[in-house]
Design an enzyme around this catalytic site. Structure first.
Site, short mmCIF file in Angstrom:
data_model
loop_
_atom_site.label_atom_id
_atom_site.label_comp_id
_atom_site.label_asym_id
_atom_site.label_seq_id
_atom_site.Cartn_x
_atom_site.Cartn_y
_atom_site.Cartn_z
CG HIS A 23 -6.54 5.98 4.46
ND1 HIS A 23 -6.72 5.53 3.31
CD2 HIS A 23 -7.60 6.41 5.11
CE1 HIS A 23 -8.09 5.14 3.28
NE2 HIS A 23 -8.48 5.93 4.15
CG HIS A 64 -1.66 11.25 4.09
ND1 HIS A 64 -1.12 12.17 4.81
CD2 HIS A 64 -1.83 11.43 2.77
CE1 HIS A 64 -0.91 13.14 3.84
NE2 HIS A 64 -1.07 12.62 2.53
CG ASP A 104 -4.53 1.66 5.13
OD1 ASP A 104 -4.96 1.73 6.35
OD2 ASP A 104 -4.69 2.64 4.42
CG ASP A 110 -2.13 0.96 1.26
OD1 ASP A 110 -2.70 1.07 0.21
OD2 ASP A 110 -2.08 1.95 2.07
CD GLU A 151 -1.90 6.39 2.68
OE1 GLU A 151 -2.60 7.31 2.41
OE2 GLU A 151 -2.49 5.34 3.11
#
Length: 236
Positions: free
Chosen positions: A152, A57, A157, A7, A9
């Site tokens: 997030h 985030h 995640d 994942d 960001e």
């Protein structure tokens, strides 16, 4: 099989528009088991995050000022991901950003370095059509504890997605067991069951069940205008 749940960001939504990766989180699975060999980096994106991205985030621009740039860690990332199968939720988004970062440092697209990419969003849409299939929605549906997810974060995640993926694919692996080959390495193999030693009972339908079955066939035959497969078979 070695799998990496991944994942990212980012500073915003558009890799082509100049947005950059600010965090990468990777969780390693081997034979569907968490190994603890994870990868987690923050990056200095050399630009500020959009206000909407900050709300998602919560990673401040100031926090990222002294972090390494993606170019400094690109080789380490590719070495870690090499030949693995990637598991990503909405893979097009993360792959688009990673490919753009790799392009900036003169590297090939990410698919050149990995064995395969699985998009769990595509899987979820096929398994749960018409339903919400965000990571949070899947955690709720599959009873994965996401109570610690207020914002997030790439590593968190990825850890949640690993649990979601294992739950989504559990039925596919029902006949797989972990065995050891001659070198002692773990691998998955299919095991067949020998049923010849068992006397399997034959359960016959009673008259009421046979009558109900015939009535159902009759109704289906009427609905199809006499074109049901079993009627055509009988006629021939």
């Amino acid at each position: 099989m070695r799998q990496i749940v991944l994942d990212t960001e980012t500073t915003g939504l558009s890799a082509e528009g100049g947005d950059r990766i600010i965090e990468l989180g990777c969780v390693e699975l081997y034979a569907r088991k968490l190994t603890g060999n994870n990868l987690h980096f923050y990056f200095n994106p050399e630009r500020d995050s959009h206000e909407d991205a900050l709300k998602v985030h919560g990673i401040s621009n100031e926090f990222l000022r002294d972090k390494p740039k993606f170019a400094q860690l690109a080789d380490d990332i590719l070495k870690y991901l090499s030949d693995a199968e990637l598991i990503i939720h909405n893979a097009a988004f993360d792959m688009g950003f990673l490919n753009k970062e790799l392009e900036r440092v003169g590297k090939q697209p990410l698919k050149s370095y990995v064995s395969n990419v699985i998009d769990t969003l595509v899987m979820a849409k096929e398994m749960f059509p018409g339903k919400r299939n965000s990571l949070d929605a899947l955690c709720d549906r599959l009873e994965v504890d996401n109570s610690g997810r207020t914002l997030h974060g790439a590593l968190l995640d990825a850890e949640l997605l690993a649990d979601v993926y294992i739950n989504m694919t559990r039925g596919q692996e029902a006949l797989l067991i972990v065995a050891a080959d001659a070198t002692g390495d773990a691998h998955s193999s299919l095991v067949g069951a020998d049923l010849s030693q068992y006397a399997l009972p034959v359960l016959t339908a009673n008259p009421q069940e046979i009558a109900a079955h015939e009535e159902l066939l009759l109704q289906l035959d009427k609905s199809s205008g006499g074109k049901t497969v079993w009627r055509q078979t009988q006629a021939s």
